[in-house]
Design an enzyme around this catalytic site. Structure first.
Site, PDB file in Angstrom:
ATOM      1  N   ALA A 274      81.309 -17.563  61.175  1.00  0.00           N
ATOM      2  CA  ALA A 274      80.828 -19.193  61.163  1.00  0.00           C
ATOM      3  C   ALA A 274      81.900 -20.115  62.134  1.00  0.00           C
ATOM      4  CB  ALA A 274      80.850 -19.699  59.696  1.00  0.00           C
ATOM      5  N   LYS A 275      82.189 -19.398  63.168  1.00  0.00           N
ATOM      6  CA  LYS A 275      83.025 -20.126  63.994  1.00  0.00           C
ATOM      7  C   LYS A 275      82.305 -20.955  65.175  1.00  0.00           C
ATOM      8  CE  LYS A 275      87.203 -17.436  62.934  1.00  0.00           C
ATOM      9  NZ  LYS A 275      88.030 -16.531  63.590  1.00  0.00           N
ATOM     10  N   ALA A 276      81.211 -20.299  65.388  1.00  0.00           N
ATOM     11  CA  ALA A 276      80.083 -20.594  66.095  1.00  0.00           C
ATOM     12  C   ALA A 276      78.677 -20.532  65.468  1.00  0.00           C
ATOM     13  CB  ALA A 276      79.798 -20.004  67.422  1.00  0.00           C
TER      14      ALA A 276
END
Length: 304
Positions: A274-276
């Site tokens: 969930a960093k992108a």
């Protein structure tokens, strides 16, 4: 779908060449073309905050003017830099320079007080000037403040530097915050530690997170230009976890994914953390930043 063969012609613009790369759609050329598309979209999107991370020897490697130009053009809203790139930017601001390596033996360089970064040399005399000047700046800042975040420290330093080619100075004058989570791991960090031995001056790394999280939460969308890997890449990615990840990003790195390093990880991997965001526009290019990014940005300037 067929591969379109690349055409070159006398007098063609850089953007025309990158368009040819994009139409070919394969190998490194296709990746460069897609990265230019994503960068152009990020810059043209008024709702998007654009973060730039600088890992590796970007400033010694000749990228200083480009970073500064991007700030002046309003194409970068926030920078995450290694301490080394900040140090080398200020070294030039204080009158020092970086030199092309002439192939001399490293032990001879050591005897002459010269340090080598791949094919770049920098002299100890330049660092001596840097140490003297940065200590004077620490003195001025600490006379007004005894407790600052890293970002606040870099902003105050930038305001005191008289060099319109310095990205640190230009960022301060244009209210573009610079974060440097690994600042202590640099010559500037060493000088900061020495200064703190006999001065009441505290630099607080945790305090940066309050300001950084506010920027992320208040942004409609966030895009990232990730030059090199390591800590600066991760800090940029991780700071956006709190809001579900980046909406767009390009990455240029020489690192490879096989060893599992963050620097070599393709950007798609960031979706699993969930960093992108799922559905985000991402482009990863394996190659030398000092060759590829100027090409991409020049083509982008042709387009916008």
């Amino acid at each position: 779908m067929k591969v379109n063969q690349i055409n070159v012609a006398s007098g063609m613009k850089i953007s025309d060449l990158v368009d040819q790369f994009d139409k070919s759609g394969v190998l490194g050329a296709g990746r460069v073309g897609r990265a230019c598309n994503v960068l152009t979209e990020m810059i043209q999107d008024d709702d998007m905050k654009v973060f730039m991370s600088l890992g590796g020897p970007m400033i010694p490697g000749g990228m200083r003017n480009i970073v500064t130009q991007m700030i002046k053009n309003g194409h970068v809203d926030l920078i995450v830099s290694s301490g080394a790139n900040i140090t080398h930017d200020l070294l030039e601001a204080f009158g020092g320079a970086h030199y092309r390596h002439e192939g001399r033996d490293d032990e001879e360089l050591n005897e002459d007080g010269i340090g080598r970064i791949a094919d770049i040399n920098v002299g100890s005399d330049d660092f001596t000037v840097f140490e003297t000047e940065i200590t004077k700046i620490f003195e001025r800042i600490s006379s007004q403040k005894t407790h600052v975040s890293i970002q606040e420290l870099l902003h105050e330093i930038g305001l005191l530097v008289d060099d319109d080619k310095s990205f640190v100075a230009t960022a301060a004058k244009n209210n573009v915050p610079i974060f440097a989570p690994g600042l202590i791991d640099s010559m500037m960090g060493l000088q900061l530690w020495i200064f703190s031995q006999d001065h009441d001056f505290v630099v607080d790394a945790v305090a940066d997170m309050h300001y950084l999280s506010d920027i992320v939460f208040e942004a409609e969308k966030v895009g990232a230009i990730l030059l090199g890997g390591g800590l600066t890449k991760h800090y940029t990615l991780a700071s956006n976890v709190i809001k579900g990840g980046l909406d767009a990003a390009i990455q240029i790195t020489m690192d490879r994914p096989e060893a599992g390093s963050l620097g070599g990880a393709p950007l798609e991997e960031a979706k699993s953390w969930a960093k992108a965001r799922c559905g985000s526009s991402l482009a990863s290019v394996v190659g030398d930043v000092t060759v590829i990014f100027p090409l991409i940005y020049a083509a982008c300037l042709d387009r916008i």
